[in-house]
Design an enzyme around this catalytic site. Structure first.
Site, PDB file in Angstrom:
ATOM      1  N   LYS A 161      16.001   8.737 -18.865  1.00  0.00           N
ATOM      2  CA  LYS A 161      17.081   8.146 -18.085  1.00  0.00           C
ATOM      3  C   LYS A 161      17.878   9.284 -17.449  1.00  0.00           C
ATOM      4  O   LYS A 161      18.477  10.091 -18.156  1.00  0.00           O
ATOM      5  CB  LYS A 161      17.976   7.294 -18.981  1.00  0.00           C
ATOM      6  CG  LYS A 161      17.278   6.065 -19.552  1.00  0.00           C
ATOM      7  CD  LYS A 161      18.148   5.354 -20.568  1.00  0.00           C
ATOM      8  CE  LYS A 161      19.382   4.745 -19.945  1.00  0.00           C
ATOM      9  NZ  LYS A 161      20.177   3.991 -20.950  1.00  0.00           N
ATOM     10  N   THR A 180      20.959  -0.549 -12.932  1.00  0.00           N
ATOM     11  CA  THR A 180      22.417  -0.707 -13.035  1.00  0.00           C
ATOM     12  C   THR A 180      23.031  -1.419 -11.840  1.00  0.00           C
ATOM     13  O   THR A 180      22.936  -0.954 -10.707  1.00  0.00           O
ATOM     14  CB  THR A 180      23.150   0.632 -13.256  1.00  0.00           C
ATOM     15  OG1 THR A 180      22.441   1.422 -14.206  1.00  0.00           O
ATOM     16  CG2 THR A 180      24.551   0.373 -13.784  1.00  0.00           C
ATOM     17  N   ARG A 234      13.330  -5.194 -21.497  1.00  0.00           N
ATOM     18  CA  ARG A 234      14.074  -4.080 -22.086  1.00  0.00           C
ATOM     19  C   ARG A 234      14.851  -4.542 -23.316  1.00  0.00           C
ATOM     20  O   ARG A 234      15.570  -5.543 -23.275  1.00  0.00           O
ATOM     21  CB  ARG A 234      15.038  -3.510 -21.044  1.00  0.00           C
ATOM     22  CG  ARG A 234      16.049  -2.480 -21.563  1.00  0.00           C
ATOM     23  CD  ARG A 234      16.905  -1.989 -20.413  1.00  0.00           C
ATOM     24  NE  ARG A 234      18.001  -1.120 -20.809  1.00  0.00           N
ATOM     25  CZ  ARG A 234      19.289  -1.454 -20.733  1.00  0.00           C
ATOM     26  NH1 ARG A 234      19.641  -2.659 -20.288  1.00  0.00           N
ATOM     27  NH2 ARG A 234      20.221  -0.591 -21.096  1.00  0.00           N
ATOM     28  N   ARG A 265      33.625  10.500 -27.449  1.00  0.00           N
ATOM     29  CA  ARG A 265      34.836   9.689 -27.290  1.00  0.00           C
ATOM     30  C   ARG A 265      36.067  10.430 -27.793  1.00  0.00           C
ATOM     31  O   ARG A 265      35.982  11.331 -28.638  1.00  0.00           O
ATOM     32  CB  ARG A 265      34.699   8.368 -28.066  1.00  0.00           C
ATOM     33  CG  ARG A 265      33.530   7.502 -27.612  1.00  0.00           C
ATOM     34  CD  ARG A 265      33.525   6.167 -28.325  1.00  0.00           C
ATOM     35  NE  ARG A 265      32.364   5.361 -27.970  1.00  0.00           N
ATOM     36  CZ  ARG A 265      32.288   4.621 -26.860  1.00  0.00           C
ATOM     37  NH1 ARG A 265      33.319   4.574 -26.032  1.00  0.00           N
ATOM     38  NH2 ARG A 265      31.208   3.913 -26.604  1.00  0.00           N
TER      39      ARG A 265
END
Length: 479
Positions: free
Chosen positions: A217, A275, A35, A76
């Site tokens: 994803k 993860t 990856r 953000r």
């Protein structure tokens, strides 16, 4: 370089692992796909890493896949006058579009698309869920929020809105530049972050134009609500548990993982579990028992591949992490109960002749005298169908297409290899039995099950199932 396991390993390359010698060692230790994380590193870094993978592939004579993982939008907060503020439950403040540094009363949230999606009573999560807020009054350019938990807000922390679909493209200008570069250097898979709906994957497929396989994803609750439609546009899927765990309650994440894996298995779409699988190995030479169990459970659930992130990209023990993951997978697949679990999750057949033939091949291969199966595939469809059946015998996937071989490196149970395009039934048999012996999947005289199609080389034309025996004399045809 034939694997002694069916589930595959994805290793993230980074400063600790992108050197050519390390990449080769990672492949020898068990990595099948590498990856490239476009959230970090320069284009030059990623180009060098891909070159190292291709070098390892040539040295080891085994196809290795390369997955480009796009960063996606990053929502953000703005900045504070003093860098941070202290908060406590019940604290009320305002988020707005004003770029002026914030204080205890207000701060910028430079995303008008978020304000448009907010409704009173919705939750907001800041800094990977460390701060939880509740929306009160709102307009198209501001919202009043109340702190429910947490103690500190600081500059540029990420914002998540678990209860709403944010009207923003999953592909930022940076992602588009990264995608063009990734396709130019020849990656095999592209992973899209921030997928919320099927249209996000449709846009990626259009931009990729068949130059790579496309993977979604699943890291947003909204994607779970539209999962079946998203899978219509997917060549693969990833259970991105880090971001998914921010917006879901902890007890919901394992359930979501199972939901995604089951849906992908029904479709024959390869699925990665990702993860924090061996997170402690970023700085320790061995995993915790809980991490080992986490890896094992993903294998028991039938995941096609398991992914290592910081463990191999920036950790102190990248080779050890791949090696231990390899050992855990091998051990699970030796469990006498494991085959029944694979069979219990068996998907129903689609209404296609090729699916009936593949199912028959799996059934025929259950005879103990069958050493392996050989599948001839052009674009990989027949091989993926065979993988969906979860046969226990090794499956050698022969293809004349290097791109197909590399994409199939991600798929459960397949050993993809380059081979000649057969032009006759005799060539099909000769190539299959000779390749099976060459790669150590069959001993001379053992039975081999062959799946192919005529006309030869036509995608999706699997219509031929043959039994043959590995030759006991000299090879008759080089494959």
């Amino acid at each position: 370089m034939i694997r002694a396991r069916r589930a595959r390993i994805v290793a993230t390359l980074g400063p600790a692992s992108r050197a050519p010698g390390t990449v080769k060692a990672l492949a020898q230790a068990g990595a099948d796909v590498f990856r490239l994380n476009f959230s970090h590193g320069s284009h030059e870094d990623h180009a060098a890493a891909l070159k190292a993978v291709r070098g390892a592939e040539m040295a080891l004579r085994r196809p290795l896949g390369v997955l480009a993982d796009l960063q996606g939008p990053k929502l953000r907060l703005g900045r504070f006058k003093d860098g941070e503020i202290a908060v406590k439950p019940g604290h009320v403040m305002r988020f707005d579009l004003d770029p002026a540094p914030g204080d205890e009363t207000r701060v910028q949230m430079p995303h008008p698309e978020i304000f448009k999606a907010l409704r009173p009573g919705m939750a907001l999560l800041i800094d990977d869920g460390r701060i939880r807020l509740r929306v009160g009054e709102r307009a198209d350019d501001w919202a009043e929020v109340t702190i429910e938990s947490g103690s500190k807000l600081s500059d540029r922390k990420g914002v998540a809105v678990p209860d709403a679909v944010i009207p923003v493209s999953a592909l930022t200008p940076k992602d588009r530049e990264d995608l063009a570069f990734a396709l130019r250097i020849g990656v095999d898979w592209v992973a899209l972050s921030f997928v919320q709906k099927a249209e996000d994957m449709a846009e990626l497929k259009r931009l990729v134009g068949g130059k790579a396989a496309c993977l979604a994803k699943i890291e947003k609750p909204q994607a779970l609500n539209d999962l079946e439609s998203i899978l219509d546009y997917c060549d693969g899927v990833m259970v991105a548990r880090g971001d998914l765990g921010v917006e879901l309650l902890p007890e919901e994440v394992p359930v979501a993982q199972k939901q995604i894996l089951r849906a992908a298995r029904r479709r024959g779409v390869p699925a990665i579990v990702a993860t924090q699988m061996l997170e402690s190995m970023t700085s320790a030479p061995a995993p915790t028992r809980a991490e080992a169990s986490d890896v094992a459970n993903a294998v028991y659930e039938g995941a096609d591949a398991l992914m290592l992130s910081a463990e191999t990209a920036s950790g102190d023990y990248p080779l050890e992490a791949v090696g231990i993951m390899n050992r855990i997978i091998e051990r699970v697949e030796k469990d006498p109960l494991w085959p029944s679990l694979m069979d219990a999750e068996h998907a129903g057949m689609d209404e296609h002749d090729v699916d009936a033939l593949v199912a028959a091949a799996r059934k025929a291969a259950e005879a103990q005298s069958t050493a392996c199966m050989v599948v001839f595939t052009t674009l990989g469809g027949t091989a993926r169908r065979m993988s969906r059946e979860r046969p226990l015998q090794p499956v050698l996937a022969l293809t004349p297409n290097p791109d197909t071989a590399r994409r199939l490196a991600l798929v459960w149970g397949l050993e993809p290899r380059l081979g000649q395009q057969p032009d006759s039934l005799e060539a099909v048999t000769d190539d299959a039995v000779n390749s099976a012996v060459e790669f150590g999947l069959a001993e001379p005289g053992q039975r081999i099950l062959i799946l192919a199609g005529t006309p030869f080389g036509a995608p999706g034309a699997a219509n031929l199932l043959r039994l043959a025996h590995a030759p006991t004399g000299p090879k008759t045809r080089k494959s």
